[in-house]
Design a protein around this motif. Sequence first.
Motif, PDB file in Angstrom:
ATOM      1  N   GLN A  10     -21.322   9.657  34.269  1.00 23.80           N
ATOM      2  CA  GLN A  10     -21.330   8.206  34.421  1.00 23.80           C
ATOM      3  C   GLN A  10     -22.747   7.656  34.222  1.00 23.80           C
ATOM      4  N   GLU A  11     -23.719   8.279  34.861  1.00 23.69           N
ATOM      5  CA  GLU A  11     -25.104   7.808  34.750  1.00 23.69           C
ATOM      6  C   GLU A  11     -25.636   7.951  33.329  1.00 23.69           C
ATOM      7  N   LEU A  12     -25.339   9.064  32.673  1.00 23.56           N
ATOM      8  CA  LEU A  12     -25.773   9.247  31.280  1.00 23.56           C
ATOM      9  C   LEU A  12     -25.097   8.238  30.366  1.00 23.56           C
TER      10      LEU A  12
ATOM     11  N   LYS B 194     -24.346   5.206  31.145  1.00 22.40           N
ATOM     12  CA  LYS B 194     -25.086   3.952  31.329  1.00 22.40           C
ATOM     13  C   LYS B 194     -26.414   3.988  30.575  1.00 22.40           C
ATOM     14  N   MET B 195     -27.075   5.135  30.621  1.00 21.45           N
ATOM     15  CA  MET B 195     -28.387   5.273  29.975  1.00 21.45           C
ATOM     16  C   MET B 195     -28.282   5.304  28.449  1.00 21.45           C
ATOM     17  N   PHE B 196     -27.184   5.871  27.952  1.00 29.68           N
ATOM     18  CA  PHE B 196     -26.996   6.042  26.514  1.00 29.68           C
ATOM     19  C   PHE B 196     -25.612   5.535  26.109  1.00 29.68           C
ATOM     20  N   PRO B 197     -25.415   4.201  26.187  1.00 29.23           N
ATOM     21  CA  PRO B 197     -24.080   3.659  25.937  1.00 29.23           C
ATOM     22  C   PRO B 197     -23.572   3.895  24.522  1.00 29.23           C
TER      23      PRO B 197
ATOM     24  N   ARG C  43     -23.779   6.688  22.936  1.00 28.40           N
ATOM     25  CA  ARG C  43     -23.498   8.125  22.795  1.00 28.40           C
ATOM     26  C   ARG C  43     -22.215   8.482  23.531  1.00 28.40           C
TER      27      ARG C  43
END
Length: 116
Positions: free
Chosen positions: A93-95, A97-100, A102
């Motif tokens: 989930q956090e990744l 958000k960081m890399f929408p 991807r």
Amino acid sequence: EMSLLDFAEKVKHDFGIPDVRVYGDPNQMIKTVSVSSGSGKSMVSSALMQKADVLVTGDIDYHTGIDAKAQGLAVIDAGHYGTEYGFIAYMKQELGKMFPDRQIGTAEICQPYQIL
């Protein structure tokens, strides 16, 4: 507040794992809990200092478990996998958000061993 036995069953159920190892009197009442994912051997003294009734961890060796029990600290060993796999969904989930832009994938969640 609940018995160590009931709390261990709750840990097993809530973590979605097939088993836990428990050091301590099943009838001991649990009010205060310390938690350490992964190996919790180094956290026993801290849990004792905090006056925890039980330490829930992902890995405790036999001698550390019986030593903790002798000092009045119950231990629930929920396994490395049992205490860490929950991080996978959070990290995905956090990744995301960081890399929408991807696509983030994860390995299949499955218990890596069997109790026979």
